[in-house]
Design a protein around this motif. Structure first.
Motif, short mmCIF file in Angstrom:
data_model
loop_
_atom_site.label_atom_id
_atom_site.label_comp_id
_atom_site.label_asym_id
_atom_site.label_seq_id
_atom_site.Cartn_x
_atom_site.Cartn_y
_atom_site.Cartn_z
N LYS A 68 -8.07 -42.02 -4.21
CA LYS A 68 -7.79 -42.10 -2.79
C LYS A 68 -6.33 -42.07 -2.21
O LYS A 68 -5.77 -42.20 -3.07
CB LYS A 68 -8.30 -43.65 -2.23
CG LYS A 68 -9.69 -43.72 -2.40
CD LYS A 68 -10.23 -44.63 -1.69
CE LYS A 68 -11.67 -44.64 -1.50
NZ LYS A 68 -12.24 -45.40 -0.27
N ASP A 69 -6.16 -41.21 -0.98
CA ASP A 69 -4.88 -41.05 -0.79
C ASP A 69 -4.48 -42.51 -0.09
O ASP A 69 -5.17 -43.39 -0.05
CB ASP A 69 -4.68 -39.87 -0.06
CG ASP A 69 -5.27 -40.03 1.53
OD1 ASP A 69 -5.86 -41.06 1.79
OD2 ASP A 69 -5.38 -39.04 2.00
N VAL A 70 -3.01 -42.43 0.28
CA VAL A 70 -2.54 -43.65 1.02
C VAL A 70 -3.34 -43.98 2.14
O VAL A 70 -3.12 -45.05 2.59
CB VAL A 70 -1.12 -43.36 1.29
CG1 VAL A 70 -0.99 -42.44 2.39
CG2 VAL A 70 -0.21 -44.77 1.52
N HIS A 71 -4.13 -43.13 2.87
CA HIS A 71 -4.89 -43.39 3.79
C HIS A 71 -6.22 -44.03 3.47
O HIS A 71 -7.14 -44.07 4.38
CB HIS A 71 -5.18 -42.19 5.08
CG HIS A 71 -3.74 -41.86 5.22
ND1 HIS A 71 -2.62 -42.58 5.96
CD2 HIS A 71 -3.14 -40.50 5.07
CE1 HIS A 71 -1.46 -41.69 6.09
NE2 HIS A 71 -1.87 -40.40 5.51
#
Lengths: 618, 437
Positions: free
Chosen positions: A211-214
Motif C-alpha cells: 500500500k502507498d502512503v494514501h
C-alpha cells in the motif's frame, strides 16, 4: 602569505574532520541498516498489509445428496480508526445510508475496548453486493476503510435449524485462546456447525499487498510469493433425511417437544427435531440477525433450545421396556409372569396408579403399559436374592439401565448434549437419609418417573438398542467429511448393553408389536408395516403429562427407530404415537396413506391451546 | 608539439578524476530519482511530466553549463567575481517581489513548469567573492596578538569584512525569502576562513557554544547544569595561577557560559514552532509524535534501516516508492539509496561524495594562486556542509534542514548551482599551470 606554510597544515585538520564525519555517518548507517532490525518490521508495517482471505465454508448435504446449507457472498466494511484521515464522510454515509451521528458513533465504538483504534473492526456488517459495488468505486476516498469479503450461510430448505446450528462472531475468549481466529471472524456456535467447525471452515489464506502512503493498494508483495491460498471448507454429508426432517417438522408444528429418528443398523440420525423450531435463515447475519436472535431468545417457547439433546424429560412408561429386559436377563420373570393390578400397585396402597385393564402377562404388560406390573418388576430386580443388601440391587439396576445410555453422555457429535439422570445411592441417601429408603420408596423409578430424566435422543437410542436386540451405535449426524467417507471410528463400533438375552428382547418386542396391534397405540397402526412401539405418559411438575412414544419398524430388519415427546400434551398414545406412525409410514413405505390423520396432527396447536382432536384414546 | 596541442585543447588540465566522480554522482542521482518517483504508469524515462524526465533536461543543461564554463577564460571568474556576487545578490533581493510564491516561500523565478532559485547560485558567487577578497587581503591569523579591545576592529577588520560577505546573503535569504536551509549553508564558509587564518579560538568558542546549547536543551534542569559548570570552573582554579586577572577571567568565562545556557532557553522559546520541533526530534526531547512532527525523520530512518546490508534491489523499495518518505526525490533522496541499495550502496554514496570533496581539497592545495585555492576550499566546504546536513538528517544525526544532497537530489537550481560551483573550480585548476602570479 607569510604564514601560508603554517596555515597549510590546517588542510590536515580540515580533511581529517571531513573524513571523521564520513566515518561517523557510515558507522551510523551500519547500525541502522545492519545491526538494528526493527526498521525492517516498521517498513513492513508501513507498506504491507496482510489481508485475510476467507475461504467459503463447506456445504452440508443430507443423506441423499440434497443441499441443506450453502453460502452466499457477503461484504463487511472494516475500519481501522487510527488510519482514518480526511475521509469523505458525507459520501460514505450516503452509500451506507446512515447519518453522520451514526457514523461518529460507530467510529467511537471501533475505538473502544474490545476494539482498538489500531485494529480493524467491523464498521458495517454484511453489505449487499450492490452497496459493495458503490463502495468499491469510491473506496480510495475513505482512508482507513476496506472491504472484507466473506460468505454467509444460506439454507435452501428452512429445516433442521437445531441440528445444523448456526455460525456467529467468535467470542473474545476463544479468539484469544485459538490463534486461528481473530476478533470478528465467524465460528460455528452450535449444532454441526460447531462440531465440524474445523472441517467446515477450511483454512484462511493471506494476501500481502503493498500500500502507498494514501492506503491505496498498489500491488502484491513480491508478486504474491509469500501469499497463502485460502483452502475451501470441506463439504459435510450428514445422515439427515431432508424430506423426513421436513415432514417431521411439519407434524411437530404448534407443539413443544422433540422427535428423534435413528437408523438402528448404523446409529445414523435420520431426523432430529426440536419444536418449536425456527427458520435457520433468520440467523445468517446482516442487520436482521441481532433482531431475530433477540426475538428468538426472548420467546417463551424457547425455540433456540435444542430439546432433542438438551431437554431432560422423565421417560414415563417407555422406560418399562428396560425394566422388562433387565428382569428377564436376571431370570426373575419370564414371558408368562403375571402380577396383580388393582388400578394401581397394591403394596403401596394403589400407587402408582394404573388404568383399568385385565390381568396381564409380560407381553400384555408392555402392550397395556401396566404400572403395577412394573412396580413389581422393579422391586424384583432391586430386592433380588443375589444381592443381600438392596443397595447393591439398586446399583445393579442402575448399572444395567445406564448401559442403555441413560445417565451418561452418549458421545454423539452434537455439542452440548447432556447426560440426563439416573439417581445414585448417594443421591437418595441425601434425600431420605442413610437407610431411610427402601425399594418401595423409589418404586416409581420402575415406571420411568421420579428423578429419572432422559434426553429424547437417549430415548431413541434405547429403542435402537431394542430394535438391534442388544447393541447400539452411538447416534451421529455425519456420514462423510469432504471426499473421505470416513467418520470417527467410534461411530462404527457396536456398543453392547447389559442385557444380551435374545429371548428377553423377543418377548419385549412382541409386547411392543402388540402395543400397535391391540394396545395403547392401536389407533396409530400403520397399514402394511409391522411396527413395534411403546407409549408413555410422563408425569412432570410442569403441568399436564408429556406425551411420549417410541417405536421402531419394521419388526424384522428395522429401518428406523423414533422417539417422540410432546410437552404437556397428555397421553402418549393420543399425541405422539400418531406422529411417529406417520413418520414411520413415510420413511418405510415412502408414502402416507392416512392423509386425514396427517392433516389433524399438523393442524393441532398445543402451544396456543387450540385442540382440534376431541377423541381421547386410552 | 603534442604538448602545444594539448594546451589549446578545451580539456587541457581538466582533472579527469573530479569530472568522472561528478558524472558518476549525477547519474546515480538520476537513477535514484527515477526509483523514487517510479510508478508503473509512467515508465518512459523521457516523460517530462515526471520528475526524472525533467531531471534529464536539467542534467543536459548542467552539461552545457559545465562545457560553457570550461570554454570561458579562467580570468573571467577572477575579474568578475564581485560582479557575480553583486548581480546574484540583487536577484535574491528582487525575487521576493518579482518571483512567484511556491509553498509559502518567495524564492523562485518560474518559467512555465520549470523554476530557478537564485539563492542557490549565491553559493558559487559568494565563494568567488570571498576568494577574491581573501586573496588580496590577509586575515589576522593565529592568536599571536594580545586581545586588546581598542585594537579589536583594526586587527580583525578583514575578518569582519569577510564575514560580512557571508552574513549579507544569509540575512537576505533568511529574512526576505524565508529559506532557512539555503541561508544556513553560508556557515560552511567558516571552514574557508579557518583555512585562511581564522583563529582556532573562535572555532573552539563556537563549538563550546553549540555544546552548551545542546546540553542545556538535553539536561532538563537548567540549575543543575549551572551548578555543574560552577564545579568545573572551580576545579579549573586548581590548574591556573590564582592571580587576580586569571580568576576574573575564569569568572567571566563562567558567566559567559551561563549566559549561553540561559540564552539557549530564551532562543529556544522564541524559535518557530516547527524549528523547535525539529530540534526536539533530533535531541529526543519530550514525547515526539511519530505521526506528526517526528514523521519525516522516523520514516526516513525506517526506509534506510529497512534496506539491510545489500538493499532491497533497484525499484524494489516500498518505503520511498509509495511516498512514505516525504520529499523522497529531493531532500530525502538518500532514503531511496539506503532502502534499495542497502548499507553497501549508501556507504558508496557517502564515500564517493567524500572522495570528491577530498579531491577538491587536494586540488586546492596544489594551486599556486590563492584565489583558486580559496575558491576551492569554498567549493569543498559547501559540498561538505550539504553532505553533512543532508545525510545527517536522514539518519537522525542532524536536525531536519531542507538542503539537497549535492548532484543527487532532484532539482535544476541545485544541480546547476553545484555544477557551476564545481566546474569553475575545475577550470581554475586546469588553468593553474598558466597562472604565474
Amino acid at each position: 602569505m607569510n604564514n601560508n606554510a603554517q596555515l597549510a597544515d590546517r588542510k590536515f585538520i580540515i580533511g581529517g574532520f571531513f573524513v571523521l564525519i564520513a566515518i561517523v555517518y557510515i558507522i551510523r548507517l551500519f547500525y541502522l541498516q545492519v545491526i538494528d532490525k526493527s526498521y525492517e518490521a516498521s517498513a513492513r508495517n508501513n507498506a504491507l498489509q496482510t489481508l485475510t482471505e476467507y475461504p467459503p465454508r463447506g456445504f452440508i448435504y443430507d443423506r441423499n445428496g440434497k443441499l441443506l446449507v450453502i453460502n452466499e457472498a457477503s461484504y463487511d466494511l472494516m475500519v481501522t480508526p487510527k488510519l482514518v484521515k480526511g475521509c469523505d464522510t458525507m459520501a460514505l454515509c450516503e452509500i451506507l445510508e446512515i447519518t453522520k451521528e451514526e457514523f461518529l458513533k460507530r467510529i467511537k465504538k471501533a475505538c473502544q475496548a474490545p476494539n482498538s483504534p489500531r485494529k480493524q473492526s467491523i464498521f458495517e456488517k454484511q453489505m449487499s453486493s450492490a452497496t459493495n459495488a458503490k463502495l468499491q468505486e469510491k473506496l480510495y476516498r475513505f482512508r482507513g476503510f476496506y472491504v472484507q469479503s466473506r460468505t454467509v450461510r444460506k439454507y435452501p430448505r428452512p429445516i433442521a435449524a437445531h441440528l445444523l446450528g448456526y455460525i456467529g462472531e467468535v467470542s473474545k475468549e476463544k479468539a484469544e485462546k485459538d490463534s486461528y481466529y481473530k476478533e470478528g471472524d465467524y465460528i460455528g456456535i452450535s449444532g454441526m456447525e460447531r462440531s465440524y467447525e474445523e472441517a467446515l471452515r477450511g483454512k484462511k489464506g493471506t494476501r500481502i499487498v503493498v500500500k502507498d502512503v494514501h492506503n491505496k493498494e498498489v500491488g502484491r508483495y513480491m508478486n504474491g510469493k509469500y501469499d497463502t491460498a485460502a483452502v475451501a471448507g470441506k463439504p459435510l454429508y450428514c445422515t439427515i433425511d431432508a424430506s423426513l426432517q421436513e415432514y417431521g417438522e411439519r407434524l411437530m408444528k404448534g407443539k413443544k417437544g422433540a422427535l428423534v429418528a435413528i437408523e438402528p443398523s448404523t446409529g445414523e440420525i435420520l431426523c432430529l427435531i426440536s419444536a418449536p423450531g425456527y427458520d435457520p435463515n433468520l440467523l445468517v447475519g446482516g442487520k436482521e440477525r441481532n433482531k431475530n436472535f433477540a426475538k428468538l431468545v426472548y420467546d417463551s417457547t424457547l425455540p433456540l433450545f435444542n430439546r432433542a439433546i438438551q431437554a431432560e424429560y422423565p421417560p414415563g412408561s417407555t422406560f418399562k421396556l428396560i425394566d422388562a429386559l433387565i428382569a428377564q436377563n436376571d431370570g426373575l420373570i419370564n414371558r408368562s409372569t403375571m402380577y396383580p393390578c388393582a388400578r394401581g400397585y397394591p403394596p403401596m396402597g394403589g400407587k402408582p396408579k394404573c388404568h383399568p385393564h385385565g390381568p396381564v402377562d409380560l407381553v400384555n404388560s408392555v402392550a397395556q403399559s401396566c404400572n403395577s406390573y412394573y412396580s413389581y418388576v422393579f422391586r424384583e430386580i432391586v430386592d433380588q436374592k443375589k444381592y443381600p443388601k438392596f443397595i447393591d440391587g439398586y446399583n445393579h439396576w442402575r448399572d444395567m439401565v445406564m448401559s442403555f445410555g441413560p445417565g451418561t453422555k452418549l458421545g454423539t457429535d452434537l455439542p452440548y448434549d447432556r447426560p440426563g439422570k439416573v439417581p445414585s445411592v448417594k443421591y437418595y441417601d441425601k434425600v431420605f437419609g442413610k437407610n431411610g429408603w427402601r425399594s418401595n420408596t423409589i418404586v416409581s423409578l420402575g415406571i420411568g418417573q421420579a428423578e429419572l430424566l432422559l434426553m429424547p435422543l437417549q430415548m431413541a437410542n434405547v429403542v435402537a438398542t431394542i430394535a438391534n436386540r442388544g447393541y447400539y451405535y452411538i447416534p451421529h449426524t455425519v456420514k462423510g467429511i469432504g471426499n473421505e467417507k470416513e467418520i470417527d471410528k467410534k461411530f462404527k463400533e457396536k456398543v453392547y448393553v447389559g442385557v444380551q438375552n435374545q429371548e428377553a428382547y423377543t418377548n419385549v418386542i412382541d409386547g411392543m408389536q402388540r402395543c400397535f396391534d391391540a394396545g395403547t397405540a392401536y389407533y396409530s397402526r400403520i397399514p402394511g408395516v409391522v411396527a413395534c412401539g411403546k407409549t408413555g405418559t410422563a408425569e412432570n411438575p410442569h403441568g399436564k403429562s408429556h406425551a411420549v412414544f417410541m417405536a421402531f419398524a419394521p419388526r424384522e430388519k428395522p429401518q428406523i427407530v423414533i422417539a417422540c415427546l410432546i410437552e404437556n400434551a397428555g397421553f402418549g398414545g393420543t399425541w405422539s404415537a400418531p406422529i411417529v406412525s406417520l413418520m414411520i409410514e413415510k420413511y418405510v413405505t415412502g408414502k402416507v396413506t392416512r392423509p386425514e390423520l396427517e392433516k389433524k396432527m399438523e393442524a393441532v396447536d398445543l402451544i396456543q391451546g387450540k385442540n382440534l382432536i376431541t377423541t381421547e384414546f386410552h | 608539439m603534442a604538448l602545444r596541442r594539448n594546451e589549446n585543447s578545451l580539456f587541457y588540465g581538466v582533472d579527469r578524476i573530479t569530472v568522472i566522480t561528478y558524472t558518476l554522482l549525477v547519474l546515480m542521482g538520476w537513477l535514484n530519482i527515477y526509483a523514487a518517483v517510479y510508478n508503473e504508469e509512467h515508465k518512459n524515462i523521457l516523460d517530462i511530466s515526471q520528475k526524472y524526465g525533467k531531471q534529464l533536461i536539467w542534467i543536459a543543461g548542467a552539461a552545457i553549463l559545465a562545457f560553457s564554463i570550461l570554454v570561458i577564460d579562467a580570468g573571467f571568474y577572477t575579474v568578475f567575481a564581485y560582479w557575480f556576487y553583486a548581480i546574484i545578490l540583487l536577484l535574491c533581493l528582487l525575487v521576493p517581489f518579482l518571483g512567484r510564491e511556491v509553498k509559502g516561500s518567495r524564492s523562485w523565478f518560474r518559467f512555465g513548469d520549470f523554476g530557478i532559485q537564485p539563492a542557490e547560485f549565491m553559493k558559487f558567487a559568494t565563494s568567488l567573492a570571498l576568494a577574491k577578497f581573501l586573496s588580496n587581503e590577509n586575515l589576522i591569523v593565529l592568536s599571536r596578538y594580545r586581545l586588546r579591545f581598542k585594537d579589536l576592529f583594526k586587527n580583525y577588520k578583514n575578518t569582519f569584512i569577510a564575514v560580512t560577505f557571508l552574513i549579507v546573503p544569509m540575512l537576505i535569504i533568511k529574512v526576505l525569502q524565508d529559506e532557512t536551509g539555503l541561508a544556513i549553508v553560508f556557515v560552511a564558509f567558516i571552514i574557508v576562513l579557518y583555512r585562511e587564518g581564522l583563529s582556532i579560538n573562535i572555532l573552539i568558542f563556537g563549538l563550546i557554544t553549540v555544546i552548551l546549547f545542546v546540553l542545556s536543551l538535553v539536561v532538563a534542569e537548567t540549575n543543575t547544569l549551572l551548578i555543574w559548570m560552577g564545579v568545573i570552573t572551580a576545579c579549573g582554579f586548581l590548574f591556573i595561577r590564582r592571580t587576580k586577572k586569571n580568576i576574573l577571567f575564569a569568572v567571566l568565562i563562567y558567566l559567559g557560559a551561563a549566559g549561553v545556557v540561559l540564552g539557549t532557553n530564551y532562543v529556544y522559546e522564541h524559535l518557530e514552532p516547527h524549528q523547535r520541533v525539529r530540534i526536539d526530534v533530533l535531541l529526543g526531547r519530550n514525547e515526539v509524535d511519530l505521526k506528526k512532527e517526528g514523521y519525516n525523520v522516523n520514516q526516513a530512518k525506517i526506509a534506510i534501516g529497512s534496506g539491510g546490508f545489500w538493499g532491497k534491489g533497484y525499484l524494489e523499495g516500498t518505503q520511498t516508492k509509495y511516498d512514505f518518505v516525504p520529499e523522497q526525490d529531493t531532500d530525502f533522496i538518500f532514503c531511496t539509496v539506503g532502502e534499495e541499495w542497502g548499507f553497501v550502496g549508501s556507504s558508496i554514496v557517502v564515500i564517493l561524495e567524500l572522495f570528491l570533496i577530498l579531491r577538491v581539497v587536494f586540488l586546492s592545495e596544489r594551486q599556486r594562486s590563492p584565489f583558486s585555492r580559496i575558491y576551492g576550499y569554498g567549493v569543498a566546504s559547501i559540498l561538505f556542509f550539504h553532505l553533512c546536513i543532508n545525510i545527517g538528517m536522514t539518519i537522525g544525526l542532524m536536525p531536519v534542514i531542507g538542503i539537497p544532497l549535492p548532484f543527487f537530489s532532484y532539482g535544476g537550481s541545485s544541480l546547476w548551482s553545484f555544477t557551476i560551483l564545481l566546474f569553475i573550480f575545475i577550470k581554475l585548476d586546469a588553468n593553474r599551470l598558466l597562472i604565474l602570479r
